[in-house]
Design an enzyme around this catalytic site. Structure first.
Site, PDB file in Angstrom:
ATOM      1  N   GLU A 271       0.887  -1.178   0.000  1.00 41.13           N
ATOM      2  CA  GLU A 271       0.000   0.000   0.000  1.00 41.13           C
ATOM      3  C   GLU A 271       0.909   1.209   0.000  1.00 41.13           C
ATOM      4  OE1 GLU A 271      -3.007  -0.340  -0.450  1.00 41.13           O
ATOM      5  OE2 GLU A 271      -3.605  -2.270   0.368  1.00 41.13           O
ATOM      6  N   CYS A 305      -2.167   8.745   2.947  1.00 35.83           N
ATOM      7  CA  CYS A 305      -1.922   8.372   1.551  1.00 35.83           C
ATOM      8  C   CYS A 305      -3.150   8.647   0.697  1.00 35.83           C
ATOM      9  CB  CYS A 305      -1.522   6.905   1.473  1.00 35.83           C
ATOM     10  SG  CYS A 305      -2.688   5.824   2.284  1.00 35.83           S
TER      11      CYS A 305
END
Ligand SMILES: O=CCCC(=O)O
Length: 515
Positions: A271, A305
Site C-alpha cells: 500500500e 496516503c
C-alpha cells in the site's frame, strides 16, 4: 463471554500519562537509556523534544521473533477458525475499553489532535470487528470439468505462514490492526515492525493481543531506528521462514522491499503513496465538495496516503467554491493534541516540514499564487524561543494556479497544503487526473449521475470517492494500482485472501450419465 476490561495500559507500559508530555514536559529516565548504543528517541512533534528512548532489536532478537512466529504457526493455524474469531473479538473489546489510553499514546507520538487519535482507535476497531466475521468465512470452490467431464476440482484456502507487517507512522494503530487482525483471522502468525516514530502505540496494541489470549509467539514485535530499518527490512524480507510481507509506506521503500523479497519470492501486499485528484465539476454541490476536501485533506494535517494532492475545479465555479472553502479553512485551529479546540496538529517528522516548505516555494517560483497561509500561534513556538529545536508545525495553506510542472503535482506533500488548478472540460479533467503513474485514490464531485459514472469508470485508481472525501472502510477493499502498489486490505474476502493460498485438488469420477 468476552472480557472487556481496561488494563491501565499507560502504567503497564511504564509510561507516564503522555498528555503530560505533549508539548509540556519531557519524561524522566531518558539519560541512562540513551547511553545504550544504537538507541533512538521517540520525538514529541509538538516540541521536537525527546519523549522516550527505544533500544532497537538486535539481529538475534529479530531471529528470535521469526523463530517464535514459525514455531507457533502449526498450532495457531490449526485452531478452529471459530476460536480464532473469539480471540479477535476479545482483542476488539480490549481495544475499545482501552481507547483513551491508546489515543493518548497515538497523540503523543504523532501530534494528531486527541479527537482524531480517538477516531483512529475506533477506525482500528472497525477492522478488528470485521476480521471476527472474516475468520469464519474462508471458503474454497468446487468446479466440474468441462473439457474432461470426469474431472472435479476442489479448492481449499490455507494460511500462507508466518507474515511480516511493516507499518507507517501516520496511522500506527489503525494500520497495524488492519493488517494484524486480518492475518490472525487467516491463521497466520505475525512479526511486526512499527515505524521508528511510533513504536509505543504498536507495543501497547500488541499487549492487548496477548491479553486477548493469543498464544506467545503469535504476535511478535521488533523495533528498528531510522538507521537500522533498511537492514532489518532486508533481514525480514530475505528470511525464507517469512512467507509474506505487507507494507504501507512510500513507493520508494516499496520498490526496495519488493526487490529484497525477490530471492525468496514472497507474496507481497504494497500500500504505497498516492497523488489523488479531487475533481469539482460545474454541477457539483460546492458546499459538500468544500467540506469533503477539508475533511480529507486536513485529517492528520494532510499526512495520509488518501489525501487529495491535486484539486481540479471547473473554472466557472472556482470563485463560488472558494467562498465555501475559505470559511472552513479559517475555522482550523492549530494546537496541542489535548486542547479540545485543536483540529490541526503538527507534522510528525522534521523532514516533513522541510518537504512542505520546499513544495510551497517551488510552486510559487513556478507561478502558483499563495492564496492563503495561516500563521503558527506564538504559544506553539515557545520551545523554539527557548533555544530548543521547536515543534514540526506547518500552517494550513492554499495554492491556486498549480500545474503539472510543479512538485506539488508530482509528489505527495503529506502536509496541509491545498493545491488547486482549474479545468475547462470533463475530458481535460480526467486526462489530467490520470496523468500520473500513481493510482491509489481519486475523488469526483458532481450531481450529474452520468458524469459521475463516466469519471468513476475512467479514473485510473484502486479507489474513487464519489461526492465524499472518504475512500476507506472495513467493509470495502482498499488498495492501489501502478506505482501505488498492489494487493488489497479489508473488504469481503479481499483483504484476508492476501494471507491465504488456494490449494487445488483434481479428482476423477466415474463417467456420469448426465456429463
Ligand atoms: O495513509 C493511508 C491510510 C489510509 C486510511 O486507511 O485511511
Amino acid at each position: 463471554m468476552i472480557q472487556s476490561q481496561s488494563f491501565h495500559l499507560l502504567e503497564d507500559l511504564n509510561l507516564s500519562d503522555p498528555s503530560l508530555l505533549c508539548g509540556l514536559e519531557s519524561s524522566e529516565g531518558i539519560d541512562s537509556l540513551s547511553a545504550v548504543e544504537g538507541s533512538f528517541s521517540v520525538i514529541d512533534p509538538c516540541t521536537g523534544k525527546e519523549g522516550a528512548i527505544i533500544i532497537p532489536s538486535s539481529p538475534a532478537q529479530i531471529d528470535h521473533a521469526i523463530r517464535a512466529a514459525s514455531a507457533t504457526f502449526p498450532s495457531f493455524s490449526s485452531l478452529p477458525s471459530k476460536v480464532r474469531a473469539q480471540k479477535i473479538a476479545a482483542f476488539d473489546a480490549l481495544l475499545r475499553s482501552n481507547l483513551e489510553d491508546i489515543a493518548k499514546i497515538i497523540a503523543w507520538e504523532t501530534g494528531k489532535p486527541m479527537s482524531e487519535a480517538r477516531g483512529e482507535v475506533e477506525y482500528a476497531a472497525s477492522f478488528s470487528w470485521w476480521s471476527v466475521g472474516e475468520a469464519e468465512r474462508v471458503h474454497g470452490q468446487t468446479i466440474r470439468g468441462t473439457a474432461n467431464p470426469n474431472l472435479r476440482f476442489i479448492t481449499i484456502k490455507q494460511p500462507i505462514g508466518p507474515v511480516a507487517l511493516l507499518t507507517p507512522w501516520n496511522f500506527p494503530v489503525a494500520l497495524f490492526v488492519r493488517k494484524a487482525a486480518t492475518a490472525l483471522a487467516a491463521g497466520c502468525t505475525v512479526v511486526a515492525k512499527p515505524s521508528p516514530e511510533t513504536p509505543l502505540s504498536t507495543l501497547a496494541v500488541s499487549l492487548l493481543f496477548s491479553r486477548a489470549g493469543f498464544p506467545d509467539g503469535t504476535v511478535n514485535i521488533v523495533f528498528a531506528s531510522n538507521e537500522t530499518t533498511p537492514s532489518v527490512g532486508q533481514r525480514i524480507c530475505s528470511d525464507p521462514r517469512i512467507k509474506k510481507v505487507s507494507f504501507t509506506g512510500s513507493t520508494r521503500i516499496g520498490r526496495v522491499l519488493m526487490s529484497q523479497c525477490s530471492e525468496s519470492l514472497k507474496k507481497l501486499t504494497l500500500e504505497l503513496g498516492g497523488l489523488g485528484a479531487f475533481l469539482v465539476f460545474e454541477k457539483a454541490d460546492l458546499k459538500k465538495a468544500a467540506e469533503g476536501l477539508i475533511s480529507n485533506k486536513f485529517r492528520h494535517a494532510g499526512q495520509t496516503c488518501i489525501a487529495a494532492q491535486r484539486v481540479f475545479v471547473h473554472s466557472s465555479v472556482l470563485p463560488n467554491f472558494l467562498s465555501h472553502l475559505e470559511p472552513l479553512v479559517a475555522k482550523i485551529r492549530m494546537g496541542l493534541p489535548h486542547d479540545p479546540e485543536t483540529n490541526l496538529g503538527p507534522l510528525t517528522t522534521s523532514r516533513s516540514v522541510l518537504k512542505a516548505q520546499s513544495h510551497v516555494s517551488d510552486a510559487i517560483e513556478k507561478g502558483a499564487k499563495l492564496h492563503f497561509q495561516g500563521s503558527i500561534p506564538s504559544h506553539l513556538q515557545v520551545w523554539k524561543q527557548e533555544g530548543g529545536k521547536g515543534g514540526y508545525w506547518f500552517p494550513p495553506t492554499i495554492l491556486i494556479g498549480c500545474q503539472e510542472g510543479m512538485l506539488v503535482f508530482q509528489e505527495e506533500s503529506f502536509a496541509p497544503i491545498l493545491c488547486i488548478s482549474t479545468f475547462e472540460t470533463e475530458e481535460e479533467a480526467l486526462d489530467r487526473a490520470n496523468s500520473t503513474s500513481m493510482g491509489l485514490t481519486n475523488y469526483v464531485f458532481s450531481q450529474d449521475v452520468d458524469q459521475v459514472w463516466r469519471a468513476y469508470e475512467k479514473l485510473r485508481s484502486g479507489n474513487v470517492g464519489i461526492n465524499t472525501g472518504i475512500t476507506t472502510s472495513a467493509e470495502a477493499p482498499f488498495g492501489g494500482i501502478d506505482q501505488s502498489g498492489f494487493g488489497k486490505e479489508a473488504g469481503i474476502g479481499a483483504g484476508i485472501s492476501e494471507y491465504l493460498f488456494e490449494k487445488t485438488a483434481t479428482m476423477t469420477v466415474s463417467p456420469l450419465a448426465s456429463a
